[in-house]
Design a protein around this motif. Structure first.
Motif, short mmCIF file in Angstrom:
data_model
loop_
_atom_site.label_atom_id
_atom_site.label_comp_id
_atom_site.label_asym_id
_atom_site.label_seq_id
_atom_site.Cartn_x
_atom_site.Cartn_y
_atom_site.Cartn_z
N ASP A 11 -11.21 -2.32 -1.61
CA ASP A 11 -10.55 -1.44 -0.51
C ASP A 11 -9.41 -2.04 -0.28
N ALA A 12 -9.56 -3.07 0.21
CA ALA A 12 -8.01 -3.37 0.44
C ALA A 12 -6.93 -3.63 -0.47
N LEU A 13 -7.40 -3.86 -1.79
CA LEU A 13 -6.83 -3.34 -2.98
C LEU A 13 -6.45 -2.56 -3.56
N LYS A 14 -7.30 -1.36 -3.02
CA LYS A 14 -7.05 -0.01 -3.56
C LYS A 14 -5.90 0.43 -2.37
N ARG A 15 -6.24 0.40 -1.56
CA ARG A 15 -5.14 0.48 0.65
C ARG A 15 -3.99 -0.07 -0.48
N SER A 16 -3.94 -1.89 -1.01
CA SER A 16 -2.38 -2.23 -1.46
C SER A 16 -1.74 -1.18 -3.13
N PHE A 17 -2.23 -0.46 -3.69
CA PHE A 17 -2.21 -0.09 -4.89
C PHE A 17 -1.77 0.85 -4.81
N THR A 18 -2.59 1.74 -3.86
CA THR A 18 -1.98 3.65 -3.77
C THR A 18 0.01 2.51 -3.27
#
Length: 265
Positions: free
Chosen positions: A163-170
């Motif tokens: 989930d943190a990765l998804k926020r970061s890449f967004t």
């Protein structure tokens, strides 16, 4: 010639390889053999982690220290700006990439390995006997999840990391929609840190890494296999095309063999 003591599958080593290629510095990769090789690395550098750079009599461990050393010693094509504001932004992004992006990408990859048998066997070194590959592939994903829980990488930790990765890449995709690089109009340490440390989220396509072809373009489920993060990975692909050199199997180990290790820091 510069010598880079590394694991081919280390994302921190990839961060340094990107910087060396950008600066046009020739170097020799020395693959550290897990176990005995790390003992020799400790004798060389006082610690056992990769990457370690050897430049004549200079021994520099740690990817950040290596980046700073390369910018001082080889100032052409600088990667750390002199402008105070830009320098602060670059150093802040690099620290975030080291301490957040890298850790979450590692956890996300471990979760994907436990879920996908073929992916799990693909990350093993090419020299791994077929019998051992079959044994690793046959381990139930649920069992790996239980083992991961014991070291802080169970299903809940993997989900939080993903989930943190998804926020970061967004966020990174939004930033890069309007500018070619993360800070300023030329590549900096911030770009190479983020590009290199996103390796586990989605392995680069192309001949940049000495890894099985079946791994290229693969990575963390829900990130590597969806199009919503294409703006970021397209940007990374262009960074690789512009600056990363195609890999040549040139690394050696003290024993004369050249295993590709999946060990990381």
């Amino acid at each position: 010639m510069l010598e880079l003591y590394q694991f081919e599958m280390s994302h921190f080593a990839e961060k340094v390889r990107l910087i060396l290629d950008y600066k046009g510095l020739p170097y020799r990769k020395i693959e550290v053999t897990p176990g005995i090789g790390q003992i020799e690395l400790f004798q060389l550098s006082g610690q056992r982690k990769v990457p370690v750079l050897k430049d004549g009599s200079e021994i520099i461990p740690d990817s950040t220290a290596i980046a700073e050393y390369l910018d001082r010693k080889y100032p052409e094509k600088p990667i750390i700006p002199t402008d105070p504001k830009q320098k602060g932004q670059v150093l802040l992004i690099e620290q975030w990439a080291d301490e957040s992006l890298a850790i979450n990408a590692r956890k996300g990859l471990i979760g994907s390995l436990s879920q996908n048998q073929s992916f799990r066997t693909a990350v093993l070194p090419a020299s791994t006997p077929d019998l051992l590959k079959n044994l690793v592939g046959a381990i139930p994903g649920e069992f790996l999840g239980v083992l991961g829980s014991g070291v802080g990488m169970g299903p809940d930790a993997v989900k939080e990391a993903t989930d943190a990765l998804k926020r970061s890449f967004t966020a990174l995709s939004l930033i890069l929609m309007e500018q070619p690089y993360l800070v300023g109009d030329s590549p900096t340490l911030a770009d190479f840190a983020v590009a290199g440390l996103s390796m586990y989220a989605k392995f680069p396509i192309g001949g940049y890494l000495d890894i099985p072809a079946s791994l290229k373009g693969k990575g963390v489920a829900g990130i590597a296999d969806v199009s919503i993060f294409d703006p970021f990975f397209n940007w990374r692909d262009k960074l690789y095309t512009d600056f990363r050199k195609v890999s040549v199997s040139s690394y050696t180990s003290p024993g004369g063999s050249a295993p590709t290790s999946i060990n990381i820091e």
